[in-house]
Scaffold this motif. Structure first.
Motif, PDB file in Angstrom:
ATOM      1  N   UNK A 116     -53.669 125.735  26.349  1.00 46.67           N
ATOM      2  CA  UNK A 116     -53.849 126.904  27.170  1.00 46.67           C
ATOM      3  C   UNK A 116     -54.021 128.077  26.342  1.00 46.67           C
ATOM      4  N   UNK A 117     -54.580 129.162  26.719  1.00 45.90           N
ATOM      5  CA  UNK A 117     -54.604 130.616  25.932  1.00 45.90           C
ATOM      6  C   UNK A 117     -53.159 130.958  25.463  1.00 45.90           C
ATOM      7  N   UNK A 118     -52.258 130.557  26.541  1.00 44.89           N
ATOM      8  CA  UNK A 118     -50.840 131.248  26.225  1.00 44.89           C
ATOM      9  C   UNK A 118     -50.184 130.322  25.078  1.00 44.89           C
ATOM     10  N   UNK A 119     -50.692 128.880  24.717  1.00 46.30           N
ATOM     11  CA  UNK A 119     -50.230 128.241  23.808  1.00 46.30           C
ATOM     12  C   UNK A 119     -50.744 128.814  22.287  1.00 46.30           C
ATOM     13  N   UNK A 120     -51.979 129.400  22.316  1.00 44.41           N
ATOM     14  CA  UNK A 120     -52.408 130.099  20.995  1.00 44.41           C
ATOM     15  C   UNK A 120     -51.585 131.293  20.914  1.00 44.41           C
ATOM     16  N   UNK A 121     -51.265 132.157  21.828  1.00 46.55           N
ATOM     17  CA  UNK A 121     -50.824 133.473  21.658  1.00 46.55           C
ATOM     18  C   UNK A 121     -49.379 133.361  21.259  1.00 46.55           C
ATOM     19  N   UNK A 122     -48.483 132.549  21.998  1.00 45.43           N
ATOM     20  CA  UNK A 122     -47.207 132.171  21.896  1.00 45.43           C
ATOM     21  C   UNK A 122     -46.975 131.741  20.379  1.00 45.43           C
ATOM     22  N   UNK A 123     -47.982 130.938  19.887  1.00 43.21           N
ATOM     23  CA  UNK A 123     -47.692 130.362  18.379  1.00 43.21           C
ATOM     24  C   UNK A 123     -47.838 131.249  17.564  1.00 43.21           C
ATOM     25  N   UNK A 124     -49.095 132.063  17.788  1.00 42.25           N
ATOM     26  CA  UNK A 124     -49.465 133.154  16.856  1.00 42.25           C
ATOM     27  C   UNK A 124     -48.412 134.224  16.554  1.00 42.25           C
ATOM     28  N   UNK A 125     -47.863 134.549  17.846  1.00 44.71           N
ATOM     29  CA  UNK A 125     -46.800 135.637  17.817  1.00 44.71           C
ATOM     30  C   UNK A 125     -45.619 135.151  17.943  1.00 44.71           C
ATOM     31  N   UNK A 126     -45.258 134.061  17.727  1.00 52.73           N
ATOM     32  CA  UNK A 126     -43.898 133.435  17.596  1.00 52.73           C
ATOM     33  C   UNK A 126     -42.760 133.778  18.951  1.00 52.73           C
ATOM     34  N   UNK A 127     -43.470 133.747  19.929  1.00 55.15           N
ATOM     35  CA  UNK A 127     -42.860 134.447  21.171  1.00 55.15           C
ATOM     36  C   UNK A 127     -43.231 133.866  22.536  1.00 55.15           C
ATOM     37  N   UNK A 128     -41.998 133.381  22.856  1.00 56.88           N
ATOM     38  CA  UNK A 128     -42.025 132.837  24.479  1.00 56.88           C
ATOM     39  C   UNK A 128     -42.383 133.917  25.468  1.00 56.88           C
ATOM     40  N   UNK A 129     -41.797 134.945  24.985  1.00 56.32           N
ATOM     41  CA  UNK A 129     -42.027 136.346  26.089  1.00 56.32           C
ATOM     42  C   UNK A 129     -43.454 136.408  26.233  1.00 56.32           C
ATOM     43  N   UNK A 130     -44.090 136.506  25.212  1.00 61.71           N
ATOM     44  CA  UNK A 130     -45.535 136.745  25.179  1.00 61.71           C
ATOM     45  C   UNK A 130     -46.375 135.782  26.189  1.00 61.71           C
ATOM     46  N   UNK A 131     -45.800 134.164  26.028  1.00 63.01           N
ATOM     47  CA  UNK A 131     -46.350 133.454  26.797  1.00 63.01           C
ATOM     48  C   UNK A 131     -46.018 133.600  28.248  1.00 63.01           C
ATOM     49  N   UNK A 132     -44.732 133.956  28.572  1.00 60.13           N
ATOM     50  CA  UNK A 132     -44.374 134.422  29.877  1.00 60.13           C
ATOM     51  C   UNK A 132     -45.038 135.571  30.486  1.00 60.13           C
ATOM     52  N   UNK A 133     -45.575 136.575  29.594  1.00 57.64           N
ATOM     53  CA  UNK A 133     -46.171 137.771  30.088  1.00 57.64           C
ATOM     54  C   UNK A 133     -47.483 137.413  30.394  1.00 57.64           C
ATOM     55  N   UNK A 134     -48.195 136.823  29.646  1.00 56.86           N
ATOM     56  CA  UNK A 134     -49.579 136.195  29.866  1.00 56.86           C
ATOM     57  C   UNK A 134     -49.600 135.514  31.219  1.00 56.86           C
ATOM     58  N   UNK A 135     -48.779 134.470  31.425  1.00 64.44           N
ATOM     59  CA  UNK A 135     -48.725 133.609  32.579  1.00 64.44           C
ATOM     60  C   UNK A 135     -48.641 134.358  33.828  1.00 64.44           C
TER      61      UNK A 135
END
Length: 500
Positions: A116-135
């Motif tokens: 998913x797009x969140x997989x990329x962003x969470x990995x690049x920014x080392x952040x579960x919070x970024x994943x949650x925000x996007x989701x």
């Protein structure tokens, strides 16, 4: 002059074609379900899709009900200037993302099993919070876009059968829900293949029918010029497209496709970089043909069906088809318009499902959840989200174009963290939070109340530029990602590219 669809002659042929069409799509959904072996298959076909599937699936997803009804309807009031805005923007909506982010996404997806797009962003920014925000934002905006597409299905169904709009909304929503739930991305791509071909055929046939009805292109252009020379020149009838609007529409539909999760994840399905190159050629040609011909019908329809006012102009394409083809052929072409909505809904639905089941459930709420458990939950979530989308379509909080435009803009802002994260090592996690959240707030304020803040441009462009500036400033003041993450997203990829 009043123009109406002849419901009496169209109902039976329309129902026969649509029922058969929905049965074929449901059958493809069942076929796709027999081929899936796990969560990766369900969401990305394990990165094994070929050029034909991915190329046609991309443009089928990008082209929605608005492309075949709303856009020709708006061009009907503008003339050729409307085509000069819409065609370049839509036709290049695969080429630009492929050039800017496609190659890296294919490499990252294969190497680190990103779905998913969140997989990329969470990995690049080392952040579960970024994943949650996007989701969370994905669920809000994607489900809204799904609802908008079902509205178009309801309007077409009512127009051709006289039945209430909710019947068509339910038929379209349930059909998409069934094949998405059954086979995931494989079923979606197989149905997109049929839908994409049907869309191209519908666009080409409608154009040549419109030429015949209008007496030929030379005659049509002469009549348009006699009515108002602005119909055949820029900025169009009633000066419809000032330069800010012209720039905004082209940039919006081409560049900001980068921030759309349902388009972004298509690169994770591709087999390799060669596949992407072939898919881009095929997809771009498909989009160019479809956009050029179907939107041209908005211009030719001014002569064939003069006097359409307000929302009546949205039916210029169906009117052309009914005026120049037999009921059976006309119904088959109308199925092509139905396809535009269904192909978009299916990708939106699967992407929204991935946001809930993988990004929120498996990666945040229950990190020990297995792929098998997440896959089962995904099918339940698909049904739930599909029902919500049907509800939005029945409730109809706004026009198709208004809802799609608003949701597209809300997601387009994510092009900022994607591009900065991919090309600037210094981009930080804090910058994503501050930049995206503040830009989303600004975007909503400009759409709802402070329209003058956008200086005549679409609010998305101003909000995205604001996000870029804020992210750069905040990144310079905060801690960057770890060396391991930077190496994974830059050095390792660059070395691989040099070796290739």
């Amino acid at each position: 002059m009043n123009h109406v669809i002849d419901t009496a002659t169209m109902t039976v042929p329309f129902l026969c074609v649509i029922i058969l069409y929905c049965l074929i799509l449901t059958g493809l959904g069942w076929y796709g379900s027999q081929k899936n072996k796990g969560l990766s298959d369900y969401f990305t076909m394990s990165g094994k899709a070929g050029a034909i599937l991915t190329g046609i699936a991309y443009f089928s997803t990008q082209y929605s009900m608005s492309t075949f009804m709303g856009v020709p309807g708006s061009i009907y009031h503008v003339g050729y200037a409307g085509m000069s805005v819409s065609v370049p923007g839509i036709a290049f909506s695969m080429l630009i993302p492929a050039l800017l982010v496609g190659r890296r996404l294919i490499t990252l997806g294969h190497r680190y099993n990103m779905l998913t797009m969140a997989d990329y962003l969470a990995d690049r920014y080392e952040s579960t919070g970024v994943r949650g925000l996007l989701a969370v934002l994905m669920l809000i905006f994607l489900v809204s876009m799904m609802g908008a597409q079902t509205i178009g299905g309801g309007v077409i169904f009512t127009t051709y059968t006289g039945a209430p709009e909710w019947v068509g909304i339910v038929v379209m929503g349930v059909t998409v829900m069934l094949y998405c739930m059954a086979g995931g991305i494989r079923s979606i791509m197989l149905t997109d293949l049929i839908q994409g071909i049907l869309m191209v055929v519908t666009a080409v046939v409608t154009f040549f029918v419109s030429l015949k009805l209008g007496g030929g292109l030379e005659v049509i252009n002469e009549k348009l010029a006699a009515m108002d020379t602005n119909y055949v020149s820029f900025p169009g009838h009633n000066n419809s497209y000032p330069w800010q609007g012209y720039v905004s529409m082209i940039v919006m539909w081409s560049f900001f496709a980068i921030g759309q999760p349902h388009l972004f994840t298509k690169f994770f399905t591709m087999k390799d970089h060669k596949t992407m190159f072939k898919a881009v050629i095929l997809g771009t040609l498909g989009m160019w043909f479809s956009a050029s011909f179907i939107e041209w019908c908005g211009v030719t329809g001014i002569i064939s069906f003069p006097g359409l006012e307000g929302k009546q102009s949205d039916f210029v394409v169906p009117l052309i088809l009914q005026g120049g083809l037999s009921p059976i052929l006309s119904s088959l072409m109308i199925a092509g318009i139905f396809s535009a909505g269904m192909s978009t809904i299916s990708s939106l639905l699967l992407t929204a499902t991935s946001a809930a089941s993988r990004d929120l459930y498996q990666k945040i709420l229950k990190r020990n959840a297995t792929d098998e458990e997440t896959l089962r939950l995904s099918k339940v979530i698909t049904v739930c989200l599909g029902i919500i989308a049907i509800g939005i379509g029945i409730y109809k909080p706004g026009s198709i174009f208004q809802i799609v435009l608003f949701a597209y803009g809300g997601l387009g802002i994510w092009a900022a963290p994607i591009l900065l994260g991919m090309y600037w090592r210094r981009t930080t996690t804090a910058a994503v939070y501050v930049g995206v959240i503040s830009a989303e707030i600004l975007y909503v304020l400009m759409v709802v109340k402070f329209t003058s803040w956008s200086f005549g441009f679409n609010p998305l462009i101003v909000a995205w530029a604001f996000a870029m500036v804020v992210m750069i400033v905040v990144s310079l003041l905060t801690k960057p990602a770890s060396e391991a993450t930077i190496r994974r997203h830059f050095d390792d990829l660059d070395r691989r590219a040099d070796a290739a």
